[in-house]
Design a protein around this motif. Structure first.
Motif, PDB file in Angstrom:
ATOM      1  N   GLY A 163       0.805  -1.220   0.000  1.00  0.00           N
ATOM      2  CA  GLY A 163       0.000   0.000   0.000  1.00  0.00           C
ATOM      3  C   GLY A 163       0.831   1.259   0.000  1.00  0.00           C
ATOM      4  N   VAL A 164       2.010   1.208  -0.638  1.00  0.00           N
ATOM      5  CA  VAL A 164       2.861   2.398  -0.737  1.00  0.00           C
ATOM      6  C   VAL A 164       3.082   2.801  -2.195  1.00  0.00           C
ATOM      7  N   ALA A 165       2.288   2.231  -3.099  1.00  0.00           N
ATOM      8  CA  ALA A 165       2.409   2.580  -4.513  1.00  0.00           C
ATOM      9  C   ALA A 165       1.503   3.769  -4.820  1.00  0.00           C
ATOM     10  N   PRO A 166       2.044   4.869  -5.361  1.00  0.00           N
ATOM     11  CA  PRO A 166       1.207   6.020  -5.717  1.00  0.00           C
ATOM     12  C   PRO A 166       0.465   5.759  -7.025  1.00  0.00           C
ATOM     13  N   PHE A 167      -0.865   5.762  -6.974  1.00  0.00           N
ATOM     14  CA  PHE A 167      -1.663   5.475  -8.159  1.00  0.00           C
ATOM     15  C   PHE A 167      -2.016   6.766  -8.898  1.00  0.00           C
ATOM     16  N   ASP A 168      -2.053   6.679 -10.221  1.00  0.00           N
ATOM     17  CA  ASP A 168      -2.374   7.833 -11.059  1.00  0.00           C
ATOM     18  C   ASP A 168      -3.802   8.316 -10.807  1.00  0.00           C
TER      19      ASP A 168
END
Length: 282
Positions: A218-223
């Motif tokens: 849950g540390v991935a920045p989503f577009d």
């Protein structure tokens, strides 16, 4: 299977037909007889706060493929299919339909890892209880009440130490796990509990790409883009307990890990905000 504390409600997909049994050994035996009469490719259940664990163990022990699903994903699927009614029988059918389309089986953890996961959960609960008691201590003026709360803090802290000893013993008793924990600890900033949490609660580590792992945690920045709109990217979802421990490791690594420290300084010089830097370190 829709799992509750006392009942199991099952629905076959796509042919229909179901059963309702108790969430106990007698219910598991009745379910096994039902599965012999109606062979299935897999049995799908939602993660239900632990109520599903004995069922999953019993099914795997008899050779069935078990798919454990994330409840929120199943609920969103039901809403997408405009299935607004909700009861145990309907929930079981939605679970079956979702699993047929999207369900992926996770490898079963060994009994030692299951026990470690339970110990880690209890350790986190003790830590939360200590933090709450210390907060209470700050707002109490009465000497007698302060003494009682102080005793509680000391007891809980002693319980944490004792539990940490048991966790250490379990890790040392498993050569593969001990080796993995030691490798993780070789990174400055990753402590013993951080390493155990990653090894136990993120078994995909080392088998998936760093991008996939970032999404799982849950540390991935989503577009957030559409046409000319260029919105800010945000992280969402993921395994909260892993993320919490990794946050503490990242905070430590900023100070004691030379590579991470230099990385943070570059981001800071580029004008990046503090929280973004921490997430990048994680």
């Amino acid at each position: 299977m829709d799992v509750s504390k006392r009942r199991l409600d099952g629905q076959l997909w796509p042919d229909g037909g179901g059963l309702s049994v108790g969430n106990n050994e007698a219910g598991f035996a009745a379910l096994q007889r039902h599965l012999v009469a109606h062979p299935v490719d897999a049995v799908a259940v939602e993660a239900s706060g632990g109520y599903e664990r004995k069922l999953v163990e019993a099914l795997r022990a008899t050779g069935h493929r078990v798919v454990v699903l994330v409840p929120r994903e199943v609920r969103l699927f039901a809403e997408m299919r405009r299935k607004r009614a909700k009861n145990d029988r309907l929930d079981a059918r939605v679970i079956a339909e979702f699993a047929a389309l999207f369900g992926e089986e996770r490898p079963a953890r060994s009994p030692a890892l299951e026990r470690l996961a339970a110990y880690l959960t209890y350790y986190e609960q003790l830590s939360a209880a200590v933090a709450q008691a210390k907060t209470q201590l700050e707002s109490v003026d009465d000497d007698e009440v302060r003494a009682l709360v102080g005793d509680q803090v000391r007891r809980l802290t002693a319980d944490k130490r004792a539990l940490l000893v048991r966790i250490s013993a379990l890790v040392e008793g498993d050569d593969d796990l001990n080796g993995q924990v030691r490798r993780l600890q070789s990174t400055p900033g990753i402590g013993f509990l951080n390493a155990v949490t990653l090894a136990v609660r993120l078994p995909e580590l080392g088998r998936l790409s760093r991008h996939a792992i970032a999404c799982l945690i849950g540390v991935a920045p989503f577009d957030d883009e559409s046409g000319r709109h260029k919105g800010r990217r945000f992280c969402r979802g993921g395994r909260e307990r892993v993320r919490t421990m990794l946050y503490m490791a990242a905070t430590a690594a900023k100070r004691c890990n030379p590579a991470i420290k230099a990385f943070c300084e570059r981001l800071k010089a580029a004008g990046k905000p503090h929280k973004l830097i921490i997430v990048a370190v994680m």
